[in-house]
Each structure stands twice: as C-alpha cells, then as structure tokens.
Design an enzyme around this catalytic site. Structure first.
Site, PDB file in Angstrom:
ATOM      1  NE  ARG A  40     -20.465  37.705 -10.142  1.00 10.22           N
ATOM      2  CZ  ARG A  40     -21.744  37.456 -10.342  1.00 10.22           C
ATOM      3  NH1 ARG A  40     -22.104  36.511 -11.170  1.00 10.22           N
ATOM      4  NH2 ARG A  40     -22.669  38.151  -9.724  1.00 10.22           N
ATOM      5  CB  SER A 109     -26.756  38.716  -3.751  1.00 11.07           C
ATOM      6  OG  SER A 109     -25.730  39.026  -4.643  1.00 11.07           O
ATOM      7  CE  LYS A 138     -25.150  24.794 -12.593  1.00 10.49           C
ATOM      8  NZ  LYS A 138     -24.238  23.875 -13.200  1.00 10.49           N
TER       9      LYS A 138
END
Ligand code: NI
Lengths: 212, 212
Positions: A40, A109, A138
């Site tokens: 990520r 997602s 976040k």
C-alpha cells in the site's frame, strides 16, 4: 494460493511501522505465516513504491505468497505482482482485468452490499470489506464506528466471493470477523506496528484458524 | 502532430479554472488552437480522472490534438491517450514505453541537464522543463525563482529532444522561453484561469509563433 484460502493478509504502510522499513516488516510477517501481502504505502511517490515493490516481489515469491498492489494497475504490472486492489474511487475493475489478464487477482473494496454486488458483477476475485472496526487509519471508508461484523455477514451472504475484513482488526477481534463469514482478515498496524511482527502474524493466524 | 511541432500545450487543473469545468476549458482552448492537452488534475481520484479523460479523449480526437495523461500509465492506457507525462518521482520512462508501446508519446519532467540526459537515455520523446518562472503551482519542482530561460537553453543544447517549458508561463514571457530554445510552452493558469480561455490560447499561440 487463491483468495478463498487467504486467512491473514498484511497491508504495508511504512509510516505505521514503528520506524522499521517495510521490507523488514514483510520478511518478519512472512516468516510468521501471512497468506498475502499488499503493497500500500499511501502517500509515497510511485517511484519509491516501484523500488519497494520489486523487493517485496522477491520476498513474497521466495515465500510462495501472492503480492497485491494497492490502487495502481501500472505499478502492479511493473513489479510483476499477482494482482491489484482497487478502492471505489480507483480505476474500474474491468480495466484492471483487461490490462492484467485473466490470471491476475483483482480485489475491490466494498463497504456496502450494493458496492459488493457491483464489484462481483465487474469481475472482482475477492472483496476487502470495512472498515470493520473503528480505525485511526484514514485510508478506509470513514465510518466512525466501523461497519461491524454484521455488515461482513450481510456482504458474505449477498455475494459469492471471498471476503477479507479490514479496518481495526487485531488478534483480539479477528475471530468475530471470520465467524461472521469473512474468509480472512487484513491488518496494517496489528502487524506492522507490533513489537514483534513475526509473532503478531503468527498469533493472528492462530486466532483466525480458531475463528473458522 | 508530434512533440517537435508543439508550440502550446495546455495542462488541465479544474481547481485552477475559475470555477469552470475542465472539459469546457479544454473545448475553448482547442478552439483557440492549443497543440496538445495534458490531463493533470492533481488531487482528484483516479476514477474521476478516468471519466474526465474519456471526455477529453473525445474532444481532442475531434480536434486532431494529442492527449497526454499525467503520471499514470494505466490511466493513459484506459482512456486511450496518445501518451503519458512522467515526473522524476513517477514510474520510469522505460516502464511506460514497455506498457504503452513504441507509438506512444512519453514525456519526462526535467529541471537539470543531468535529469534531461537521463530522460533522453530512457527513451523520452520530449521534456517538460521547469519551473521556468516562479509559480504558485506546487506541482513543479520547488525553485522559488524558477530555473529561467537560461536553463531551458542549457537543456535544449544538451539533449536532442524537443523541450516544452513549463511553470509561470504566460503570453508576456512565453517568447523568451521559445527564444531560449524551447519548442513550445506549457501553461496551466494562463489559459485555465483566463477570463476567456479561447482568446488566451489564441494569444499564446500568436506570441509563441512570434518567439521562434
Ligand atoms: Ni498486460
């Protein structure tokens, strides 16, 4: 190993790794037994993610574990990853499939049943569902208290795809996520920020095995 | 039209477009006569840039003008753009060439002679050189006063690639940039934020023609 068999899924983020480099965290987590690794590293330039991705490709290939790249199809292709994970505001799953081919793993997602159905329709191989629990990160949908294991159950019932729960998951609550119907759990801090990432990955694996 | 023939190059940024939508700005700029359009839109999600990129592809194709996508090779491929523009912290130019093919236009940002030489070595088709002048835009190398026309001249002398100056350029100073050896000039606000983007594009075109 395909997504239906993933129990524990490490998502990397060097900024949440207690000062350690991501490659070291991944190496430890692989020895602790994670089933998949996602590059990520939100906020880092593409060139850095590319260099890191090439190292993670070596480490994960040696361990026989799939490497997934967050967000970017081009980066996934450039580091010869096994697939890509796309958020709701990323490029469509169909584009990833077209660019990466039938063998690639495409994750999407989803935090609602309609999003999950749309992702299944678009050809996703697995769903990342969350944030399951409240999280300080976040980069998952902003629901203050998380969608909870109930939403995981609703989505797992609604679509015929493996669900990986993500968001605020650790060894203490992972069992509830798999009990709700998730095939596996994805974690960031529970492993990356742990005092001993290898032990944390091993403990998570043990809990999720128990949770099934 | 290939990069050696580009005189005026519009870089889009809706957040700097005086409340107008980028598609409207591009349509006006095309009618004013820009030679190339770059989809930039920093800070907007990939999915939005994808949807916008498809509209810009239609508009630019109708006008016979190349469309370049900033940063992302996957997005460039997804909208069937003519090429991609890469910064120093983006994926390497060689990766773009491999993914997009020999016919694609690959541009690279360079603010120094060594960066320019490396880009030429990596197979770039043109260079974006800047920031030439001081600019409020934060997405060009942070040199308070700009690298100036002198650097444009040094880079144009050092490498055998068309140079497009960028950063703080408007109709008032564009002539000095092409006089220094740039093939063309790239602008954001000078067109996007102008009272009349079509007229601003036409004026810039006139000045740059004169500057050669
Ligand atoms: Ni491919």
């Amino acid at each position: 190993m395909n997504p239906t068999e993933w129990r524990t899924y490490l998502v990397t983020q060097e900024s949440r790794s207690a000062g350690r480099e991501t490659a070291a965290v991944v190496e430890a987590a692989l020895s602790g037994g994670v089933d998949a690794v996602q590059l990520r590293e939100k906020g880092r330039p593409a060139r850095e993610r590319y260099e890191l991705g090439r190292r993670l490709r070596d480490l994960t290939a040696d361990a026989g574990v799939p490497l997934i790249v967050n967000d970017r199809i081009d980066l996934a292709a450039a580091v010869d990853a096994d697939g890509v994970h796309l958020g709701q505001s990323d490029l469509p799953a169909e584009i990833a499939r077209g660019r990466l081919g039938d063998e690639a793993i495409v994750g999407v997602s989803a935090s609602t049943v309609p999003e999950a159905r749309a992702a299944a329709e678009a050809g996703a191989d697995y769903l990342g569902v969350g944030a399951v629990y409240r999280t300080g990160t976040k980069d998952v949908p902003d629901e203050t208290n998380g969608v909870g294991p109930e939403r995981v159950a609703a989505i797992a019932d609604a679509v015929d795809l493996p669900v990986v729960g993500i968001g605020g998951i650790d060894a203490g609550n992972a069992g509830a996520v798999t009990a709700a119907g998730a095939a596996g759990v994805a974690v960031v801090s529970a492993v990356t920020a742990a005092a001993d990432p290898r032990a944390a990955a091993a403990e998570l694996r043990e809990v999720v095995g128990d949770g099934r």
